[in-house]
Motif scaffolding. Structure first.
Motif, PDB file in Angstrom:
ATOM      1  N   MET A   1     -40.967 -19.932  35.238  1.00  0.00           N
ATOM      2  CA  MET A   1     -40.919 -20.233  33.802  1.00  0.00           C
ATOM      3  C   MET A   1     -40.821 -21.739  33.603  1.00  0.00           C
ATOM      4  N   SER A   2     -41.765 -22.293  32.855  1.00  0.00           N
ATOM      5  CA  SER A   2     -41.852 -23.742  32.716  1.00  0.00           C
ATOM      6  C   SER A   2     -40.776 -24.281  31.775  1.00  0.00           C
ATOM      7  N   THR A   3     -40.209 -25.411  32.202  1.00  0.00           N
ATOM      8  CA  THR A   3     -39.291 -26.144  31.325  1.00  0.00           C
ATOM      9  C   THR A   3     -39.918 -27.461  30.879  1.00  0.00           C
ATOM     10  N   CYS A  24     -41.767 -24.420  15.519  1.00  0.00           N
ATOM     11  CA  CYS A  24     -42.043 -24.110  16.930  1.00  0.00           C
ATOM     12  C   CYS A  24     -42.883 -22.834  17.035  1.00  0.00           C
ATOM     13  N   VAL A  29     -44.882 -21.864  20.336  1.00  0.00           N
ATOM     14  CA  VAL A  29     -43.798 -22.042  21.307  1.00  0.00           C
ATOM     15  C   VAL A  29     -42.756 -20.967  21.029  1.00  0.00           C
ATOM     16  N   SER A  30     -42.572 -20.067  21.935  1.00  0.00           N
ATOM     17  CA  SER A  30     -41.696 -18.929  21.724  1.00  0.00           C
ATOM     18  C   SER A  30     -40.230 -19.338  21.695  1.00  0.00           C
ATOM     19  N   ASP A  32     -37.940 -18.022  23.492  1.00  0.00           N
ATOM     20  CA  ASP A  32     -37.492 -18.129  24.875  1.00  0.00           C
ATOM     21  C   ASP A  32     -37.833 -19.487  25.462  1.00  0.00           C
ATOM     22  N   ARG A  33     -39.019 -19.993  25.144  1.00  0.00           N
ATOM     23  CA  ARG A  33     -39.426 -21.315  25.653  1.00  0.00           C
ATOM     24  C   ARG A  33     -38.531 -22.407  25.063  1.00  0.00           C
ATOM     25  N   ARG A  36     -35.245 -22.373  26.903  1.00  0.00           N
ATOM     26  CA  ARG A  36     -35.333 -23.002  28.218  1.00  0.00           C
ATOM     27  C   ARG A  36     -35.349 -24.528  28.091  1.00  0.00           C
TER      28      ARG A  36
END
Length: 366
Positions: A1-3, A24, A29-30, A32-33, A36
């Motif tokens: 999962m990208s940060t 967002c 951009v979710s 969850d994203r 993170r």
């Protein structure tokens, strides 16, 4: 999962400095994203559902960061909410104290009930405020300078209240707004302190340093003179921070900004020496003071002015005229510049000053 921060999110933040949870989602951009990015330290929460890039916030000074937090708190608040107190001061870039409050402040309108509450991200007061005091700065709802200054003056010492009311009067170009605001808050606690600050405000004062100089004279019961008037024989040549025409006495607030306006400090100093020579030729005595003198030894400053007000004027064989700040600029074919008041008053005390043409050599007149 990208940060890693998405490019479109980074661009949006670069454009405005803030982004909401709703925005967002619009950018794809979710939640969850976003979470993170918050955990990784790429984003930080400035108000409920309002984010900023952490590194950008940490790079800001105290007051610019407070201004950003104010914008975020207003964005996260209901539509009838306006920045108030020091938050309004920060948005209008009026003089600020040495450090901002822990959290921004807003007023929520639409209720005659009083009171307040505070959360992690800001303080909300509930009050009825007339529509005439509502405005926006770069899309952020806030109170007008006059109302914000008068409201704050209720809880400040006289010197600090005068700095703010002078600044608000200068920003609006008159005393009318302050007078109306003072009438509007007549039933609020601390009205007496606000009334004093309004009664002694002057729209021609150009810096916090000039305000504290005036306060030193007021507390001693002395006349404060006229602020930023022009003097000359047939045309306005020089502008003086404080001037008592009948005594040919001037007082000058020596902030460091005065000697940096021309880009070359030596050129600025030479111009100031030429100015001083001409004033002496006209028989005008000049008293200079700094922030330290006006704040730490105000009685000494007041004593010096008082002694010269009692003294016989210097001999002078030339008749001098005076012009108000505004009339002097117009007589020189110039538009009076807006009074620049941004900056932290207790730390720097100089404020911004107008362009060099505002105190130019007589040789440049006409």
């Amino acid at each position: 999962m990208s940060t890693t921060m998405p490019a479109n999110l980074h661009a949006a933040l670069a454009d405005d400095g803030l982004i909401t949870a709703a925005r967002c989602r619009d950018l794809g951009v979710s939640a969850d994203r976003v979470e993170r990015l918050l955990r990784s330290g790429a984003l930080t929460v400035l108000a409920k559902g309002v984010y900023a890039e952490r590194r950008a916030v940490e790079a800001l000074g105290e007051w610019p960061a407070f201004r950003l937090r104010t914008r975020a708190f207003v964005m996260a608040s209901p539509a009838n909410t306006h920045a108030s107190d020091w938050s309004a001061v920060a948005l209008h870039e009026l003089p600020t104290r040495s450090a901002p409050p822990p959290v921004p402040s807003v007023i929520r309108l639409g209720s005659r009930a009083s009171g307040s509450n505070r959360t992690l991200h800001g303080r909300t007061r509930f009050a009825a405020v007339a529509d005439r005091w509502l405005t926006e700065i770069d899309g952020t709802a806030t109170l007008r300078p006059s109302f914000a200054a008068v409201d704050l003056a209720r809880g400040l010492d006289r010197r600090s209240g005068l700095i703010l009311t002078d600044a608000a009067a200068g920003r609006e170009g008159s005393l009318e707004g302050l007078a109306q605001a003072e009438r509007d808050i007549a039933a609020w606690p601390g009205h007496g302190r606000a009334r004093w600050a309004v009664a002694h405000a002057c729209p021609d004062v150009e810096s916090p340093l000039e305000s504290v100089g005036r306060y030193a004279l007021l507390r001693a019961g002395l006349p404060v003179g006229a602020s930023n008037v022009w003097v000359g024989e047939t045309v306005p040549c020089w502008r003086l921070d404080h001037y008592w025409a009948e005594h040919r006495l001037a007082a000058e607030a020596d902030g460091i900004g005065k000697y940096g306006l021309l880009g070359d400090p030596l050129a600025a100093l030479r111009a100031e020496k030429e100015r001083e020579w001409q004033l002496q030729e006209w028989g005008i005595r000049v008293v200079r003071y700094t922030w330290t003198i006006a704040t730490l030894t105000p009685d000494a400053l007041a004593g010096r002015i008082a002694s010269l007000l009692r003294a016989e004027p210097l001999p002078a064989d030339r008749l001098l005229r005076t012009w108000s700040r505004r009339d002097g600029f117009l007589a020189r074919g110039m538009t009076p510049p807006s009074v620049g008041w941004s900056g932290s008053a207790p730390r720097r005390g100089t404020g911004a000053r107008p362009s060099p043409a505002a105190w130019a050599s007589p040789a440049r007149v006409g």
